[in-house]
Design a protein around this motif. Structure first.
Motif, PDB file in Angstrom:
ATOM      1  N   LEU A 123       0.831  -1.208   0.000  1.00  0.00           N
ATOM      2  CA  LEU A 123       0.000   0.000   0.000  1.00  0.00           C
ATOM      3  C   LEU A 123       0.870   1.264   0.000  1.00  0.00           C
ATOM      4  O   LEU A 123       0.559   2.251  -0.685  1.00  0.00           O
ATOM      5  N   GLY A 124       1.957   1.239   0.763  1.00  0.00           N
ATOM      6  CA  GLY A 124       2.879   2.372   0.788  1.00  0.00           C
ATOM      7  C   GLY A 124       3.533   2.606  -0.565  1.00  0.00           C
ATOM      8  O   GLY A 124       3.694   3.750  -1.007  1.00  0.00           O
ATOM      9  N   ILE A 125       3.902   1.528  -1.241  1.00  0.00           N
ATOM     10  CA  ILE A 125       4.472   1.650  -2.584  1.00  0.00           C
ATOM     11  C   ILE A 125       3.446   2.231  -3.544  1.00  0.00           C
ATOM     12  O   ILE A 125       3.750   3.102  -4.362  1.00  0.00           O
ATOM     13  N   GLY A 126       2.209   1.770  -3.443  1.00  0.00           N
ATOM     14  CA  GLY A 126       1.142   2.285  -4.302  1.00  0.00           C
ATOM     15  C   GLY A 126       0.900   3.771  -4.087  1.00  0.00           C
ATOM     16  O   GLY A 126       0.739   4.542  -5.040  1.00  0.00           O
ATOM     17  N   VAL A 127       0.892   4.190  -2.830  1.00  0.00           N
ATOM     18  CA  VAL A 127       0.706   5.614  -2.520  1.00  0.00           C
ATOM     19  C   VAL A 127       1.881   6.431  -3.041  1.00  0.00           C
ATOM     20  O   VAL A 127       1.696   7.527  -3.586  1.00  0.00           O
ATOM     21  N   ALA A 128       3.091   5.901  -2.914  1.00  0.00           N
ATOM     22  CA  ALA A 128       4.275   6.617  -3.409  1.00  0.00           C
ATOM     23  C   ALA A 128       4.205   6.796  -4.920  1.00  0.00           C
ATOM     24  O   ALA A 128       4.444   7.899  -5.436  1.00  0.00           O
ATOM     25  N   PHE A 129       3.860   5.748  -5.647  1.00  0.00           N
ATOM     26  CA  PHE A 129       3.745   5.863  -7.104  1.00  0.00           C
ATOM     27  C   PHE A 129       2.606   6.796  -7.504  1.00  0.00           C
ATOM     28  O   PHE A 129       2.729   7.545  -8.475  1.00  0.00           O
ATOM     29  N   ARG A 130       1.525   6.774  -6.773  1.00  0.00           N
ATOM     30  CA  ARG A 130       0.413   7.685  -7.075  1.00  0.00           C
ATOM     31  C   ARG A 130       0.855   9.139  -6.909  1.00  0.00           C
ATOM     32  O   ARG A 130       0.556   9.996  -7.744  1.00  0.00           O
ATOM     33  N   ASN A 131       1.600   9.425  -5.841  1.00  0.00           N
ATOM     34  CA  ASN A 131       2.102  10.786  -5.628  1.00  0.00           C
ATOM     35  C   ASN A 131       3.092  11.200  -6.714  1.00  0.00           C
ATOM     36  O   ASN A 131       3.070  12.343  -7.181  1.00  0.00           O
ATOM     37  N   ILE A 155       3.236  10.073  -9.836  1.00  0.00           N
ATOM     38  CA  ILE A 155       2.485  10.284 -11.081  1.00  0.00           C
ATOM     39  C   ILE A 155       1.722  11.595 -11.021  1.00  0.00           C
ATOM     40  O   ILE A 155       1.684  12.358 -11.989  1.00  0.00           O
ATOM     41  N   ARG A 156       1.125  11.894  -9.891  1.00  0.00           N
ATOM     42  CA  ARG A 156       0.375  13.141  -9.759  1.00  0.00           C
ATOM     43  C   ARG A 156       1.308  14.352  -9.868  1.00  0.00           C
ATOM     44  O   ARG A 156       0.980  15.339 -10.539  1.00  0.00           O
ATOM     45  N   ASN A 157       2.483  14.285  -9.262  1.00  0.00           N
ATOM     46  CA  ASN A 157       3.431  15.401  -9.343  1.00  0.00           C
ATOM     47  C   ASN A 157       4.016  15.541 -10.743  1.00  0.00           C
ATOM     48  O   ASN A 157       4.288  16.651 -11.195  1.00  0.00           O
ATOM     49  N   SER A 158       4.226  14.427 -11.438  1.00  0.00           N
ATOM     50  CA  SER A 158       4.818  14.516 -12.771  1.00  0.00           C
ATOM     51  C   SER A 158       3.801  14.926 -13.830  1.00  0.00           C
ATOM     52  O   SER A 158       4.183  15.359 -14.909  1.00  0.00           O
ATOM     53  N   SER A 159       2.520  14.810 -13.543  1.00  0.00           N
ATOM     54  CA  SER A 159       1.514  15.205 -14.530  1.00  0.00           C
ATOM     55  C   SER A 159       1.177  16.693 -14.474  1.00  0.00           C
ATOM     56  O   SER A 159       0.420  17.180 -15.293  1.00  0.00           O
ATOM     57  N   ARG A 160       1.761  17.419 -13.522  1.00  0.00           N
ATOM     58  CA  ARG A 160       1.559  18.857 -13.467  1.00  0.00           C
ATOM     59  C   ARG A 160       2.279  19.536 -14.619  1.00  0.00           C
ATOM     60  O   ARG A 160       3.317  19.070 -15.069  1.00  0.00           O
TER      61      ARG A 160
END
Length: 106
Positions: free
Chosen positions: A88-96, A98-103
């Motif tokens: 779950l921690g890995i999933g949250v890290a990748f989500r963050n 991806i969200r930061n890189s899509s800005r």
């Protein structure tokens, strides 16, 4: 008569109204860049973005592992919750990340 780029005669003193207009135009362009997000923010360099990605990865892994380990100790389910919260921690890290890189870049 020789003229410079502004179309004014170089021998005559510059018109204060034109100088004021140029200053107001520069200020309006700067305000528009800030309003649309095109102005570069100080301290938002690529180095800091890389540190943000690294912090997200380490934080997700360590945070998930610590929470999983603590719950494993509490409920005596030794490897199960550690692994679940680690993923779950890995999933949250990748989500963050991806969200930061899509800005939109500056």
């Amino acid at each position: 008569m020789t003229e410079d780029e502004s179309g004014q005669d170089q021998q005559l003193p510059k018109d204060a109204r034109l100088n004021s207009l140029d200053e107001r135009l520069r200020q309006a362009q700067l305000d528009e860049k800030v309003r649309t997000g095109m102005a570069r923010k100080p301290g938002d360099s690529d180095y800091q973005k890389g540190n943000r990605v690294l912090a997200d990865l380490i934080g997700g892994l360590v945070g998930g592992a610590v929470i999983g380990w603590a719950l494993d100790q509490l409920f005596d389910t030794t490897p199960l919750l550690l692994l679940v919260f680690l993923f779950l921690g890995i999933g949250v890290a990748f989500r963050n990340i991806i969200r930061n890189s899509s800005r939109r870049p500056d």
